[in-house]
Design a protein around this motif. Structure first.
Motif, PDB file in Angstrom:
ATOM      1  N   GLU A 159       2.127  10.767   4.856  1.00 31.29           N
ATOM      2  CA  GLU A 159       3.492  10.376   4.469  1.00 31.29           C
ATOM      3  C   GLU A 159       3.810   8.983   4.994  1.00 31.29           C
ATOM      4  OE1 GLU A 159       6.972  13.275   5.092  1.00 31.29           O
ATOM      5  OE2 GLU A 159       5.301  14.194   6.173  1.00 31.29           O
ATOM      6  N   ALA A 160       3.450   8.763   6.248  1.00 31.46           N
ATOM      7  CA  ALA A 160       3.827   7.521   6.920  1.00 31.46           C
ATOM      8  C   ALA A 160       3.150   6.298   6.313  1.00 31.46           C
ATOM      9  CB  ALA A 160       3.496   7.618   8.407  1.00 31.46           C
ATOM     10  N   LEU A 161       1.916   6.480   5.872  1.00 32.15           N
ATOM     11  CA  LEU A 161       1.161   5.303   5.416  1.00 32.15           C
ATOM     12  C   LEU A 161       1.573   4.785   4.043  1.00 32.15           C
ATOM     13  CD1 LEU A 161      -2.494   6.006   6.634  1.00 32.15           C
ATOM     14  CD2 LEU A 161      -0.834   4.406   7.585  1.00 32.15           C
ATOM     15  N   LYS A 162       2.258   5.639   3.272  1.00 30.55           N
ATOM     16  CA  LYS A 162       2.578   5.250   1.888  1.00 30.55           C
ATOM     17  C   LYS A 162       3.298   3.915   1.767  1.00 30.55           C
ATOM     18  CE  LYS A 162       2.424   9.675  -0.320  1.00 30.55           C
ATOM     19  NZ  LYS A 162       3.220  10.853  -0.586  1.00 30.55           N
ATOM     20  N   VAL A 163       4.165   3.643   2.722  1.00 38.05           N
ATOM     21  CA  VAL A 163       4.956   2.408   2.672  1.00 38.05           C
ATOM     22  C   VAL A 163       4.060   1.166   2.673  1.00 38.05           C
ATOM     23  CG1 VAL A 163       5.242   2.301   5.189  1.00 38.05           C
ATOM     24  CG2 VAL A 163       6.929   1.210   3.724  1.00 38.05           C
ATOM     25  N   ARG A 164       2.843   1.348   3.135  1.00 34.76           N
ATOM     26  CA  ARG A 164       1.899   0.234   3.177  1.00 34.76           C
ATOM     27  C   ARG A 164       1.597  -0.336   1.795  1.00 34.76           C
ATOM     28  NH1 ARG A 164      -0.708  -1.867   7.841  1.00 34.76           N
ATOM     29  NH2 ARG A 164      -1.116  -0.205   9.306  1.00 34.76           N
ATOM     30  N   LEU A 165       1.766   0.513   0.778  1.00 35.92           N
ATOM     31  CA  LEU A 165       1.432   0.051  -0.569  1.00 35.92           C
ATOM     32  C   LEU A 165       2.661  -0.400  -1.351  1.00 35.92           C
ATOM     33  CD1 LEU A 165      -1.341   2.530  -1.742  1.00 35.92           C
ATOM     34  CD2 LEU A 165      -1.576   0.298  -0.672  1.00 35.92           C
ATOM     35  N   GLU A 219      -4.283  -3.307   0.898  1.00 33.68           N
ATOM     36  CA  GLU A 219      -4.750  -2.102   0.212  1.00 33.68           C
ATOM     37  C   GLU A 219      -6.007  -1.539   0.875  1.00 33.68           C
ATOM     38  OE1 GLU A 219      -2.967  -3.169  -4.195  1.00 33.68           O
ATOM     39  OE2 GLU A 219      -5.072  -3.614  -3.759  1.00 33.68           O
ATOM     40  N   ALA A 220      -6.870  -2.432   1.323  1.00 34.87           N
ATOM     41  CA  ALA A 220      -8.108  -1.982   1.969  1.00 34.87           C
ATOM     42  C   ALA A 220      -7.795  -1.218   3.249  1.00 34.87           C
ATOM     43  CB  ALA A 220      -8.997  -3.170   2.271  1.00 34.87           C
ATOM     44  N   ARG A 221      -6.834  -1.737   4.012  1.00 33.14           N
ATOM     45  CA  ARG A 221      -6.462  -1.077   5.254  1.00 33.14           C
ATOM     46  C   ARG A 221      -5.874   0.312   5.004  1.00 33.14           C
ATOM     47  NH1 ARG A 221      -6.699  -4.933   9.746  1.00 33.14           N
ATOM     48  NH2 ARG A 221      -8.118  -6.125   8.445  1.00 33.14           N
ATOM     49  N   TYR A 222      -5.079   0.382   3.952  1.00 28.17           N
ATOM     50  CA  TYR A 222      -4.501   1.679   3.591  1.00 28.17           C
ATOM     51  C   TYR A 222      -5.624   2.682   3.355  1.00 28.17           C
ATOM     52  CZ  TYR A 222      -2.132   5.197   0.736  1.00 28.17           C
ATOM     53  OH  TYR A 222      -1.642   6.377   0.240  1.00 28.17           O
ATOM     54  N   GLU A 223      -6.603   2.223   2.592  1.00 24.62           N
ATOM     55  CA  GLU A 223      -7.729   3.095   2.272  1.00 24.62           C
ATOM     56  C   GLU A 223      -8.496   3.500   3.535  1.00 24.62           C
ATOM     57  OE1 GLU A 223     -11.428   2.390  -0.491  1.00 24.62           O
ATOM     58  OE2 GLU A 223      -9.567   1.793  -1.501  1.00 24.62           O
ATOM     59  N   VAL A 224      -8.751   2.537   4.396  1.00 26.34           N
ATOM     60  CA  VAL A 224      -9.499   2.810   5.626  1.00 26.34           C
ATOM     61  C   VAL A 224      -8.742   3.831   6.482  1.00 26.34           C
ATOM     62  CG1 VAL A 224     -10.244   1.815   7.834  1.00 26.34           C
ATOM     63  CG2 VAL A 224     -10.689   0.582   5.702  1.00 26.34           C
ATOM     64  N   GLU A 225      -7.432   3.650   6.602  1.00 22.44           N
ATOM     65  CA  GLU A 225      -6.668   4.546   7.470  1.00 22.44           C
ATOM     66  C   GLU A 225      -6.533   5.952   6.883  1.00 22.44           C
ATOM     67  OE1 GLU A 225      -3.080   2.704   9.001  1.00 22.44           O
ATOM     68  OE2 GLU A 225      -4.186   0.852   9.330  1.00 22.44           O
TER      69      GLU A 225
END
Ligand code: ADP
Ligand code: MG
Length: 728
Positions: free
Chosen positions: A560-566, A586-592
C-alpha cells in the motif's frame, strides 16, 4: 533436534570473556584507519590535496594525473598499515554493502612482482554486477554497471582491505544504489536552501544536510540462534511463546549493561574509532537484550556511509564475541522492536544550524523560515515519506504500539505551537511599523527563550522537532538511511524553491519589504499545513480516526505504502529536483516490491517447514508418550484409567487439535503462496502475498506457541524466548 538446543544452552552458559583491544585515548585512535584530511596532508602533494578538497567542497572534477597521484599515495598509506587488497565499497539496492576485493599485487614480465594501484582503478571499476537488483534497468544482455569514486566520503581501511566509497550506476547512467540519488538530493537541498539563506545572510554559499542516527539492535548468543532456523533465515522469530518475564518490569531500559554485551560494545566502539565513526552513546533499550549505539552527527552522505559500515562491522564484531546481532525491526513478538532515528538538520558554511533558533529576531526569522518550510514539505509529501521507510520488516513495527504509527505527523511542542498560532494571526498584506516591531520582538524574538526550557518530548511522534533538529523516528533499524534522507532532502529542496519564488513575487510585484513578504508567505503555509501537526498520543486509536478525518494517509503495509512512488506527482518531483529520472523511480518501485515479495515468500517457506518438520513431529512424539501412559494406566487400573488419565487424555486431544490447526493452515498457506506465484503483475503479486499469504503466519504461530506450552520441555527443538532473551 532437542539435543542441539541443550548443547547450545550449555555453550552459552560457559562463555569466556573475549579479550578486547582497547588501548590509548579514543581521541588518538579516532580516524587512524581513514584517509582523511590529516592523512591526505601527509601523503598528498599540495596540488593533489587542493584538488581533492575542491572536489569535496565544491564538487569539482579531479583530472587523470591527480587521480594517479592520489591513488599512489593511498596505496603507500595502505601498505604502511599492512593492507593487501583494495575494494570499491558501495550500497546496492539489496540494502547491504557490497565489495569485491582485488590485490594490489601484480606480476612483472621478469617474473618478479610489485604492488600497484593507479588512478583508473581508484576512479572507476566494473564489478560483475549482474546479480544486484536493478528493477529492469540492466537487461541481462547488458548486465554492466560500474562503480565510481565518491571523494566526499573518505577511503578507509577495514582489516586488510582499503575500501573506497563509490556510487554504483548503470552504463547508461541510471543509479543502481542508494548513494547516487542521495548525493543528488543533497545537491538539490544545498542549492535551494542556500538561495533562501541569502535573504538573511548574503555570504552563505553552501548548505549542508546533517544526520545523526541512533541504531537499535538485539544481541543473542550465537549458538542459541543456531537452533532457530527462523532467525538464521529471516532475521526474526516466526514463532515462540512469550517468556514469563519480558519487558513488563522496565528493568532493562538504561539499566546496567550486562558484561558480555558491554565487552561487545567496547570492541565495536574501538572499531568505530579506527574507522572514524564518531560513536558517542551506548545504552540498554526497552526490551531485554536490546541496545543502542549513536554517534555524533555528521554530514548526511558520510553519516549514511558510516551507518551502513557500522551495520556490517557489528555483525563481524558480534561473531567474535559469540553473539549474533539482530538488526531486524521486529525479531521477537510481544517485545519492542528496533528502529533507527534519523536526526536531521541543515547548516550553512557560515556555521549556522538553520533549525536552531538564533539570538536575534532576524536569525530567528531564518529559523522559522526553515522550520515552517520543513513542516509544509512533510505535509505535502507525507505519503512519500511513509513510502521511504516501507519494508516487509518495518511493517511489523509501525503502528504496533511501540513505534510511531504508519501515519506521518509532525510534533513541535507547546511553545512552538504557540509561536505558529501567533504568526498565523498576522495581518494579511503590508504591516504597520508597530506590528512589525511587535512581531519581531514579541513573537519571533522570543523563540530562543521559549526553547531554552522546552523539555517537551513526545516519543510517539514519527517526525518530531527536538530543539535544533527534526527527528525522523519511523526509520527501520535494518534500513539504509540513504532512502529516507533522499526523500526528506528532496521534498525540502522543492518546498524551499517554491518559497523563494513566492517571496520574490511578493517583493517584486507588490513592493513588499522582504521580511513582510516572508511573514506573509509563512502565515499562509502555517494555515495550509496545520493538519500535519499533532501533539497527542500517536499510538492511540483516537489518532487513527482523527488522522483519517484530516485526510492523512495510513498505509499499513508496504505494498500500500509504495504505490505513491508511481504517482505522476512523485515522478515530477524527483525529475524536477534532478534526483531521479522516471526510469529510476519506476525501477526502485520494482526493486522494493520484489524485495517485499521475496521476504514474505521466504518467511512463509521457513514457517511452513518449521511448523511441519520440527513442531508437528515433536508434538506427535510427546503425544505418543501420553498415549503410552494412558495405555499403561488402562492395563494397571482397568476402568479407573478414565479418571486417572483424564488430564493426559485432554492433552492428547488438545495436541491433536493444534496439529490439525497447523496442518490445515500450512496447506492453505501453501495454496495461497502457489496462487500468488502465478501473478505476473508485481503490484498484484505483492498484494496477494500481503493479503492472502501473510495472514496465515499468525494462525500457524498461535498453534505452535500453544504446543510449546503443552509439550515436554526436554523434547522441544527450538531455543525458547526465555533462553534467547536473557544474556548471561
Ligand atoms: P536523544 O534523541 O536520544 O534524546 P539527542 O537529542 O542528544 O538524543 O541526540 C540524538 C542524535 O541527534 C545524536 O546522534 C546527535 O548527534 C544528533 N544531532 C544533534 N544535533 C544534530 C544536528 N544539528 N543535525 C543532525 N543531528 C543532530
Ligand atoms: Mg532520539
Amino acid at each position: 533436534m532437542a539435543i542441539l538446543r541443550f548443547h547450545a544452552l550449555k555453550a552459552s552458559l560457559n562463555r569466556k570473556t573475549v579479550h578486547i583491544e582497547e588501548t590509548g585515548k579514543r581521541s588518538e585512535l579516532f580516524g587512524t584507519n581513514v584517509f582523511n584530511k590529516n592523512t591526505m596532508l601527509q601523503y598528498l602533494t599540495q596540488d593533489a590535496f587542493k584538488s581533492v578538497m575542491s572536489a569535496i567542497e565544491d564538487g569539482k572534477k579531479i583530472n587523470r594525473t591527480i587521480a594517479d597521484q592520489v591513488a599512489s599515495s593511498m596505496k603507500d598509506w595502505a601498505l604502511s598499515k599492512g593492507v593487501t587488497h583494495y575494494t570499491h565499497w558501495f550500497q546496492p539496492l539489496t540494502g547491504a554493502t557490497a565489495e569485491k576485493h582485488d590485490a594490489f599485487f601484480e606480476t612483472l614480465e621478469n617474473g618478479s612482482a610489485i604492488e600497484k594501484f593507479g588512478g583508473s582503478q581508484l576512479v572507476q571499476q566494473e564489478p560483475d554486477a549482474s546479480s544486484f537488483p536493478s528493477g529492469g534497468i540492466r537487461n541481462t544482455f547488458e548486465a554492466r554497471g560500474y562503480t565510481a569514486w565518491d571523494p566526499t566520503s573518505p577511503a578507509f581501511i577495514y582489516e586488510t582491505t582499503l575500501c573506497i566509497p563509490t556510487i554504483f550506476v548503470a552504463y547508461t547512467g541510471e543509479a543502481l544504489d542508494y548513494k547516487t540519488p542521495l548525493l543528488r538530493a543533497l545537491q538539490a537541498v544545498d542549492s535551494a536552501a542556500a538561495d533562501v539563506c541569502k535573504y538573511f545572510d548574503k555570504t552563505v554559499k553552501k548548505v549542508t544536510s546533517s544526520m545523526g542516527w541512533e541504531q537499535e539492535y538485539f544481541l543473542v548468543d550465537k549458538d542459541l540462534v543456531a537452533c532457530r532456523p527462523d532467525i538464521l533465515l529471516t532475521g526474526r522469530t516466526l514463532l515462540g511463546h512469550s517468556p514469563a518475564k519480558g519487558q513488563q518490569l522496565d528493568d532493562h531500559y538504561f539499566g546496567a549493561i550486562p558484561n558480555r554485551a558491554l565487552n561487545f560494545m567496547r570492541d565495536l566502539e574501538h572499531q568505530c574509532m579506527l574507522l572514524g565513526i564518531p560513536a558517542k552513546t551506548r545504552h540498554n533499550e526497552v526490551a531485554p537484550n536490546q541496545f543502542e549505539i549513536a554517534p555524533i552527527y555528521e554530514e548526511a552522505n558520510l553519516a549514511v556511509d558510516h551507518n551502513s559500515l557500522l551495520m556490517d562491522v557489528m555483525g563481524r564484531v558480534a561473531s567474535k564475541h559469540d553473539f549474533a546481532v539482530l538488526l531486524h525491526e521486529k525479531p521477537f513478538a510481544n517485545i519492542n522492536g528496533s528502529g533507527k532515528h534519523n536526526n536531521w538538520s541543515l547548516s550553512t558554511d557560515t556555521g549556522v544550524n538553520l533549525l536552531k533558533p538564533g539570538k536575534t529576531p532576524m536569525s530567528s526569522l531564518q529559523f522559522l523560515t526553515f522550520f515552517v518550510n520543513t513542516i509544509k514539505a512533510v505535509y505535502e509529501n507525507e505519503e512519500l515519506l511513509r513510502a521511504a521507510i516501507a519494508s516487509a520488516s518495518n511493517d511489523h513495527r509501525l503502528g504496533a504500539n511501540e513505534a510511531p504509527p504508519a501515519i506521518i505527523s509532525v510534533f513541535i511542542g507547546a511553545q512552538l505551537t504557540k509561536v505558529l498560532e501567533d504568526l498565523e494571526g498576522v495581518t494579511k498584506g503590508k504591516l504597520s511599523p508597530k506590528e512589525k516591531t511587535d512581531l519581531k520582538l514579541n513573537v519571533v524574538g522570543k523563540i530562543p527563550d521559549v526553547l531554552l526550557d522546552n523539555t517537551d518530548r513526545n516519543r510517539t511522534s514519527p517526525f518530531a522537532f527536538t530543539g535544533n533538529k527534526f527527528e525522523f523516528r519511523a526509520v527501520g533499524s535494518m534500513a539504509n538511511c540513504g532512502n529516507p534522507l533522499t526523500v526528506l532532502n528532496t521534498i525540502v529542496a522543492k518546498q524551499l524553491k517554491a518559497f523563494k519564488v513566492e517571496v520574490d513575487t511578493l517583493v517584486e510585484g507588490k513592493s513588499f519589504k522582504k521580511d513582510e513578504a516572508i511573514f506573509n508567505v509563512l502565515r499562509e503555509y502555517i494555515k495550509a499545513s496545520k493538519d500535519i501537526l499533532f501533539e497527542g498520543n500517536g499510538y492511540g486509536e483516537a489518532w487513527e480516526k482523527e488522522a483519517k478525518k484530516r485526510g492523512l494517509s495510513n498505509n499499513k503495509t508496504t505494498p500500500e505504502a509504495l504505490k505513491v512512488r508511481l504517482h505522476k506527482s512523485t515522478i515530477k518531483l524527483f525529475e524536477e529536483m534532478k534526483v531521479m529520472s522516471k526510469v529510476e523511480v519506476e525501477a526502485r518501485y520494482e526493486v522494493e516490491m520484489e524485495a517485499y515479495i521475496k521476504h514474505i515468500q521466504i518467511e512463509s517457506r521457513v514457517l511452513g517447514d518449521i511448523a511441519r518438520n520440527h513442531i508437528v513431529p515433536t508434538a506427535v512424539r510427546y503425544q505418543n508418550v501420553l498415549i503410552e501412559n494412558v495405555k499403561g494406566l488402562k492395563e494397571i487400573f482397568d476402568k479407573d484409567y478414565k479418571t486417572l488419565g483424564k488430564e493426559q487424555m485432554n492433552l492428547i486431544r488438545s495436541i491433536s487439535g493444534h496439529i490439525d490447526g497447523i496442518n490445515s493452515n500450512v496447506t492453505k498457506m501453501i495454496e495461497a503462496h502457489t496462487v500468488a506465484n502465478t501473478i505476473a503483475d508485481i503490484t498484484e503479486k505483492a498484494e496477494a502475498y500481503s493479503d492472502n499469504v501473510k495472514p496465515f503466519f499468525e494462525a500457524i504461530r498461535a498453534h505452535c506457541d500453544a504446543l510449546e506450552l503443552l509439550v515436554d520441555d526436554e523434547l522441544w527443538p527450538l531455543t525458547k524466548y526465555r533462553e534467547l532473551l536473557f544474556i548471561r
